[in-house]
Design an enzyme around this catalytic site. Structure first.
Site, PDB file in Angstrom:
ATOM      1  N   ASP A 195       0.862  -1.194   0.000  1.00 55.93           N
ATOM      2  CA  ASP A 195       0.000   0.000   0.000  1.00 55.93           C
ATOM      3  C   ASP A 195       0.891   1.233   0.000  1.00 55.93           C
ATOM      4  OD1 ASP A 195      -2.924   1.097   0.577  1.00 55.93           O
ATOM      5  OD2 ASP A 195      -1.532   2.218   1.874  1.00 55.93           O
ATOM      6  N   ASN A 229      -2.281  12.888  -3.396  1.00 61.17           N
ATOM      7  CA  ASN A 229      -3.247  13.348  -4.408  1.00 61.17           C
ATOM      8  C   ASN A 229      -3.744  14.743  -4.088  1.00 61.17           C
ATOM      9  OD1 ASN A 229      -3.358  11.445  -6.408  1.00 61.17           O
ATOM     10  ND2 ASN A 229      -4.976  10.224  -5.438  1.00 61.17           N
ATOM     11  N   ASP A 238      -1.618   9.569 -10.505  1.00 59.32           N
ATOM     12  CA  ASP A 238      -1.636   8.480 -11.495  1.00 59.32           C
ATOM     13  C   ASP A 238      -0.225   8.196 -12.003  1.00 59.32           C
ATOM     14  OD1 ASP A 238      -4.361   8.323 -11.176  1.00 59.32           O
ATOM     15  OD2 ASP A 238      -4.850   9.400 -13.037  1.00 59.32           O
ATOM     16  N   GLU A 278      -4.478   2.519  -4.485  1.00 59.98           N
ATOM     17  CA  GLU A 278      -3.022   2.544  -4.337  1.00 59.98           C
ATOM     18  C   GLU A 278      -2.501   1.228  -3.752  1.00 59.98           C
ATOM     19  OE1 GLU A 278      -4.771   4.496  -0.600  1.00 59.98           O
ATOM     20  OE2 GLU A 278      -5.203   4.339  -2.752  1.00 59.98           O
TER      21      GLU A 278
END
Length: 554
Positions: A417, A425, A434, A461
């Site tokens: 993770d 983000n 991304d 993620e």
């Protein structure tokens, strides 16, 4: 050829049904014939309405003529009353001479039954019929009206108290200079004679003429009917509908509940109404028969045309199409013949198009196979990272679980993770997020290349690596290598304690058995990942082992 194809319906794949050739032929006949039928029926109905209008006009003329004839009779009686009322007082001084005068007067008049003169008390003192002398008319409504109102008064239906005959009367009182009544002149009209005038004025085939007074009581009728005179005519609501009409026409159900057409005319100067009527069937019965016969003929002819069209469609269209379909279905088989042997000139363009289509389909089939292979690969790949997607991973995981269970080998999972990715983000934006995930995925691809391990994007993620025939120690070492590879990316992350992008890893391994679900291993690796994040992130935690010492960031 199957019935579904013959009828133009959808095949096994469903879809919207088509319209068969037979139905198209029926629709074409209906489109041609319905306007013709409609035009002819409209013409007949217009002719019927014209006939009804002409009948109503004729009935109105009859009612008007009868009203005028009755008006003339009443006018004669009114003239006599006006003459006598001006000398009623002087005539009453000599009753014998008065009787003789009245008897001589009535002998020259048709339609007048009696003439009488009453004194101011309403008692008859002289009359053309001696049996009326001495009769007290003081309570008679028409005598009371004559004494109270100036001018002639026409009564409603009366029955003579002496003779029992049906009559109506015209009355007028003589008044002196002080407007006091000196006497009342009364002329009684013969209702039987009124019926005779109806016969002369309103005689016509199928026409019924009636005369009713202001109360709706029948005074005269033609043709004669026993019991009509003196009886209420029809229902009160019917009488109320004509009470206010001077003249006019309308339709209604008669006493026999048959449709009738009526014309009404008011006798001028009175409340008397004349009704002329005729059964609607008598007026337009022949036209109604023609309308029904015409409609039946059209329907019969249409049915014959439809039957003929269906027969010809089957022989001349459907049968050749079935032959063509059979040839097309056999095309390419051992028993197939050249489709041009069907010898149907109109189908040659179809045959040419079919052969051309076959050639194109052969070329396109190869392209479709290649595209299907590519689509299958795309369906198992994550679009953002190029890794195996979760659905494909689940399939491979289940297969490896069974294989390792049969072989008694250990199966390991590494779940990864990206740390604080939501904050990444929020600070960098989704496009930067991304790009970071793609760079992390590139490291996973590089790490698993040539190893037989399967790396997949598990969601968001999160990533997961399937390591077949791998023990927990090997999996922990592999996860630690991956942790370093992520750090070597050097992706800045201002909201992370390290100041750069890092990842946490959970590792679990077990020897699968067929009586245990693969979800058990997933639950253990997920719990290990949770422990790694709980203990501070950027670390590897094994499900059965103590947390490994945190390595110094490179």
């Amino acid at each position: 050829m199957s019935s579904a194809v013959m009828q133009g319906q959808s095949g096994p794949g469903g879809g919207r049904p088509g319209v068969s050739i037979r139905r198209r032929a029926i629709l074409l006949i209906l489109l041609v014939s319905i306007p013709l039928i409609s035009e002819r029926m409209y013409s007949l109905y217009a002719e019927r309405e014209a006939a009804v209008a002409a009948t109503l006009e004729h009935l109105q003329q009859v009612a008007t003529n009868v009203g005028l004839s009755q008006s003339e009779t009443i006018a004669v009686a009114t003239g006599i009353v006006q003459v006598l009322s001006r000398q009623a007082g002087s005539l009453l001084t000599n009753p014998a001479a008065c009787d003789a005068f009245l008897h001589g007067t009535i002998s020259d008049l048709r339609g007048v039954r009696n003439i009488m003169i009453a004194d101011r008390a309403g008692v008859v003192r002289c009359a053309s019929a001696r049996e009326l002398v001495g009769f007290d008319f003081s309570r008679a409504q028409h005598i009371q009206r004559a004494m109270a109102e100036p001018g002639p008064v026409l009564s409603n239906f009366l029955v003579s108290p002496r003779t029992g005959r049906s009559l109506v009367s015209v009355s007028e009182a003589e008044r002196d200079d002080r407007r006091e009544v000196q006497g009342v002149a009364v002329v009684s009209l013969d209702l039987e004679w009124m019926s005779e005038t109806l016969a002369r004025a309103g005689s016509a085939p199928g026409v019924t003429v009636v005369v009713v007074d202001g109360n709706g009581v029948g005074l005269a009728r033609y043709p004669l009917r026993p019991g009509f005179v003196g009886s209420p005519y029809r229902a009160p609501d019917f009488l109320a509908s004509i009470a206010g009409r001077e003249r006019g026409t309308f339709r209604d159900a008669g006493a026999d509940q048959e449709a009738r057409i009526y014309a009404v005319s008011r006798v001028p100067g009175t409340d008397v109404r004349v009704l002329a009527s005729m059964r609607e069937a008598d007026a337009v019965g022949a036209l109604d028969t023609r309308i029904l016969a015409t409609l039946a003929t059209f329907l019969l002819v249409m049915a014959l045309f439809i039957g003929l069209a269906l027969y010809l469609a089957r022989r001349m269209i459907v049968a050749p199409i079935n032959r063509l379909a059979a040839g097309l279905l056999a095309y390419g088989t051992e028993g197939a013949q050249d489709l041009r042997d069907l010898r149907i000139r109109e189908f040659e363009p179809i045959l040419f198009a079919y052969e051309e289509m076959s050639r194109r389909l052969t070329a396109q089939t190869a392209n479709l196979r290649r595209m299907n292979n590519r689509l299958a690969a795309l369906a198992s790949t994550d679009g953002l990272t190029g890794l195996v997607n979760r659905r494909s991973f689940d399939v491979q995981f289940s297969e490896e679980w069974v294989r390792c269970a049969d072989a008694g080998q250990s199966l390991a999972l590494v779940m990864m993770d990206v740390d604080h990715f939501k904050l990444f983000n929020d600070s960098k934006g989704h496009l930067a997020g991304d790009e970071a995930l793609r760079r992390v995925a590139d490291r996973l691809i590089a790490a698993t290349a040539g190893t037989g391990h399967v790396a997949a994007r598990y969601g968001g993620e999160e990533f997961i690596i399937l390591l077949a025939a791998t023990h927990i120690s090997e999996a922990l070492e592999f996860a630690e290598t991956l942790r370093h590879m992520v750090l070597t990316l050097g992706i800045p992350h201002s909201r992370s304690p390290l100041g750069q992008l890092s990842a946490s890893f959970g590792v679990a391994a077990m020897v699968p058995t067929l009586d245990v679900s693969p979800d058990a291993l997933l639950a253990r690796v997920d719990a290990a990942l949770y422990d790694a994040k709980r203990l501070g992130r950027n670390r590897v935690v094994g499900a059965r082992e103590a947390p490994m010492p945190q390595m110094r960031a490179l």
